[in-house]
Design an enzyme around this catalytic site. Structure first.
Site, PDB file in Angstrom:
ATOM      1  N   GLY A   1      26.397  64.229  16.248  1.00  0.00           N
ATOM      2  CA  GLY A   1      26.261  65.670  16.463  1.00  0.00           C
ATOM      3  C   GLY A   1      26.534  66.013  17.918  1.00  0.00           C
TER       4      GLY A   1
ATOM      5  N   ASP B   1      18.340  65.667  19.970  1.00  0.00           N
ATOM      6  CA  ASP B   1      17.047  65.248  19.388  1.00  0.00           C
ATOM      7  C   ASP B   1      16.131  64.607  20.427  1.00  0.00           C
ATOM      8  OD1 ASP B   1      18.249  66.085  17.094  1.00  0.00           O
ATOM      9  OD2 ASP B   1      18.523  64.104  16.229  1.00  0.00           O
TER      10      ASP B   1
ATOM     11  N   MET C   1      16.197  72.057  15.042  1.00  0.00           N
ATOM     12  CA  MET C   1      16.644  70.707  14.674  1.00  0.00           C
ATOM     13  C   MET C   1      15.754  69.642  15.315  1.00  0.00           C
ATOM     14  SD  MET C   1      20.772  70.867  14.687  1.00  0.00           S
ATOM     15  CE  MET C   1      21.646  71.217  13.167  1.00  0.00           C
TER      16      MET C   1
ATOM     17  N   ARG D   1      15.636  66.324  13.726  1.00  0.00           N
ATOM     18  CA  ARG D   1      15.478  65.257  12.741  1.00  0.00           C
ATOM     19  C   ARG D   1      14.040  64.728  12.684  1.00  0.00           C
ATOM     20  NH1 ARG D   1      20.626  63.172  10.899  1.00  0.00           N
ATOM     21  NH2 ARG D   1      21.381  62.619  12.941  1.00  0.00           N
TER      22      ARG D   1
ATOM     23  N   GLU E   1      12.856  70.935  11.540  1.00  0.00           N
ATOM     24  CA  GLU E   1      13.519  70.670  10.260  1.00  0.00           C
ATOM     25  C   GLU E   1      12.970  69.410   9.578  1.00  0.00           C
ATOM     26  OE1 GLU E   1      17.669  69.853  11.083  1.00  0.00           O
ATOM     27  OE2 GLU E   1      17.198  68.029  12.185  1.00  0.00           O
TER      28      GLU E   1
ATOM     29  N   LEU F   1      23.636  77.098  16.058  1.00  0.00           N
ATOM     30  CA  LEU F   1      23.569  78.036  17.188  1.00  0.00           C
ATOM     31  C   LEU F   1      22.885  77.369  18.371  1.00  0.00           C
ATOM     32  CD1 LEU F   1      22.572  81.373  15.402  1.00  0.00           C
ATOM     33  CD2 LEU F   1      24.847  80.509  15.953  1.00  0.00           C
ATOM     34  N   GLN F   2      21.785  76.625  18.074  1.00  0.00           N
ATOM     35  CA  GLN F   2      21.056  75.957  19.176  1.00  0.00           C
ATOM     36  C   GLN F   2      21.900  74.839  19.779  1.00  0.00           C
ATOM     37  OE1 GLN F   2      17.593  73.619  17.338  1.00  0.00           O
ATOM     38  NE2 GLN F   2      18.895  74.047  15.588  1.00  0.00           N
ATOM     39  N   ARG F   3      22.701  74.173  18.938  1.00  0.00           N
ATOM     40  CA  ARG F   3      23.442  72.991  19.383  1.00  0.00           C
ATOM     41  C   ARG F   3      24.696  73.371  20.181  1.00  0.00           C
ATOM     42  NH1 ARG F   3      24.623  68.576  14.710  1.00  0.00           N
ATOM     43  NH2 ARG F   3      26.762  69.254  14.941  1.00  0.00           N
TER      44      ARG F   3
HETATM   45  O1  F6P Z   1      21.563  64.338  15.664  1.00  0.00           O
HETATM   46  C1  F6P Z   1      21.626  65.628  16.118  1.00  0.00           C
HETATM   47  C2  F6P Z   1      21.477  66.615  14.992  1.00  0.00           C
HETATM   48  O2  F6P Z   1      21.797  67.858  15.521  1.00  0.00           O
HETATM   49  C3  F6P Z   1      20.106  66.632  14.305  1.00  0.00           C
HETATM   50  O3  F6P Z   1      19.153  67.365  15.019  1.00  0.00           O
HETATM   51  C4  F6P Z   1      20.466  67.253  12.983  1.00  0.00           C
HETATM   52  O4  F6P Z   1      19.541  66.949  11.975  1.00  0.00           O
HETATM   53  C5  F6P Z   1      21.787  66.626  12.707  1.00  0.00           C
HETATM   54  O5  F6P Z   1      22.379  66.349  13.950  1.00  0.00           O
HETATM   55  C6  F6P Z   1      22.737  67.445  11.878  1.00  0.00           C
HETATM   56  O6  F6P Z   1      23.859  66.693  11.678  1.00  0.00           O
HETATM   57  P1  F6P Z   1      25.182  67.201  10.999  1.00  0.00           P
HETATM   58  O7  F6P Z   1      25.759  68.256  11.894  1.00  0.00           O
HETATM   59  O8  F6P Z   1      26.062  66.003  10.893  1.00  0.00           O
HETATM   60  O9  F6P Z   1      24.792  67.743   9.646  1.00  0.00           O
END
Ligand code: F6P
Length: 420
Positions: free
Chosen positions: A13, A144, A190, A192, A247, A298-300
């Site tokens: 990610g 994460d 997010m 995980r 999440e 959006l956060q990422r």
């Molecule tokens: O590992 C980073 C992350 O953003 C996690 O927080 C999230 O659960 C995951 O990636 C989502 O992954 P993908 O974009 O592959 O569905």
């Protein structure tokens, strides 16, 4: 002796600042061009390397590379792709070596989280096992914040800032409407299995009683009865209740409340959608009108409100990765070492990749309040400096940030196609 080329790949990610790391790495390599060859980048990460799709970053101008520092997403593309053990996936490892040899690669940089550190470690073993010496450096990244050894993972500080700012702003909205309308707002974030991002929501609380009133962590199983009581109390005390939920929250049996059923290449459950589950539980039990939001990508990708501390650290990790390579190191990862909380001071250190691989660093219990619904002073001391400072991207006349899209010109292929 001909200079060896560098190969960089983004993995997993992406983050608001992974390109700042790429920028640091490429700029540092350009600074040392008397010792280093070109920087190539895998198109879509390691998949591009296996497919011999190598981007020639020397075709990008100085200003485009500089603009990576303020551009979100992954400039060269990323992927979720797991290389298994060397014995299981020998053909893939042999292919990597073949690509490295064909393109005179002497240094491999893998920019990712725990799974990627594992891959980088395995690739670092290839050289030894297959008689082709390549220096492998892991470069940390993950929103994460769950990598061990490093004080923080680049990407986290900016997401933390986005979440803290968002819950602060949304809480002002709900506060102004609560007497006649919405009484509960749930923001999903997010992270995980680790509650670092959810915890960062707690930074929005400046005074006792400030929102968010409740934070739900993946580290603790959800106690529904206690949650409902706490929500009711917040509404009765403040007129509304503002909640941040991770999440990765699980029920008492250890099942994710929001498992979509989809698994990625690493076998991780795709999470997302816990906010509406929590919101409807509350409305069904207490009757309060709710709104919810899933901050998701959006956060990422929220580079517009990045943390300056995070941007600086992300850049420093890319630069340090090249410096470690120049020192002749392999099988290592640069890390952030905290030397003081207040004022926050940090320096670059290094960790052994073999020890980083496949380990998740969870929030310690001492960072979560006794009742399980908030953060402690120790958590605040850790988190606060990570969101300090702003590093706004330049904006154009159209009112939008000026993000760069690279040309991403591929190096001509020299090998036969490879079946992934
Ligand atoms: O590992 C980073 C992350 O953003 C996690 O927080 C999230 O659960 C995951 O990636 C989502 O992954 P993908 O974009 O592959 O569905």
């Amino acid at each position: 002796m001909t200079k060896k080329n560098l190969l960089y790949a983004q993995s997993g990610g992406v983050t608001p600042v992974i390109n700042a790391t790429a920028c640091g790495l490429i700029e540092e390599a350009r600074q040392n061009k008397d010792q280093l060859g070109k920087v190539y980048a895998g198109k879509n990460g390691i998949i591009g390397i296996l497919n011999e799709e190598l981007i020639d970053t020397s075709k990008e101008s100085k200003s485009s590379i500089a603009a990576l520092r303020h551009t979100p997403g992954g400039g060269f593309g990323s992927c979720r792709f797991k290389l298994k053990g060397i014995d299981e996936s020998r053909a893939q490892y042999e292919r990597l070596i073949e690509v490295f040899k064909a393109h005179n690669i002497g240094y491999f940089f893998y920019n990712g989280g725990g799974d990627s550190a594992d891959t980088a470690y395995k690739v670092s073993q290839i050289g030894k096992k297959m008689g082709f010496p390549v220096q492998c450096i892991g470069v940390p990244k993950t929103i994460d914040n769950d990598l061990p050894f490093t004080d923080v993972c680049p990407g986290f500080g900016s997401v933390a800032k986005y979440v803290a700012v968002s819950i602060m702003e949304a809480s002002l909205d709900i506060e102004s409407m609560a007497s006649s309308s919405t009484k509960v707002f749930v923001l999903e974030v997010m992270g995980r299995h680790a509650g670092w991002i959810a915890a960062a929501g707690g930074l929005a609380q400046q005074e006792r009683g400030d929102p968010p009133h409740i934070i739900l962590f993946p580290e603790l199983p959800l106690d529904e009865e206690a949650l409902l009581k706490k929500v009711d109390k917040a509404v009765k005390t403040h007129g509304y209740c503002s909640i941040v939920v991770s999440e990765g929250v699980r029920d008492q049996e250890g099942r994710f409340l929001a498992d979509s059923g989809v698994r990625d290449a690493f076998g991780h459950a795709q999470l997302g959608g816990v906010a509406p589950v929590i919101a409807s539980k509350i409305t069904n039990a207490l009757g309060y009108k709710n709104h919810w939001a899933v901050s998701d990508y959006l956060q990422r990708s929220a580079r517009h409100i990045a943390s300056k501390t995070d941007v600086d650290q992300a850049y420093a990790m890319g630069k340090a990765a090249v410096d470690l390579a120049l020192e002749g190191k392999s099988g290592v990862m640069p890390i952030v070492v905290r030397t003081s909380d207040k004022p926050y001071r940090w320096k670059v250190g290094e960790a052994d990749l073999a020890k980083v691989a496949n380990k998740e660093k969870m929030m310690p219990r001492s960072f979560i309040s006794k009742d399980g619904f908030g953060i402690t002073a120790a958590a605040r001391r850790y988190l606060e400096p990570l969101i300090h400072g702003e590093d706004y991207p330049p904006y154009g006349r159209d009112g939008l940030p000026k993000y760069v899209r690279l040309k991403n010109i591929l190096v001509p292929k020299k090998l036969e196609n490879f079946d992934l």
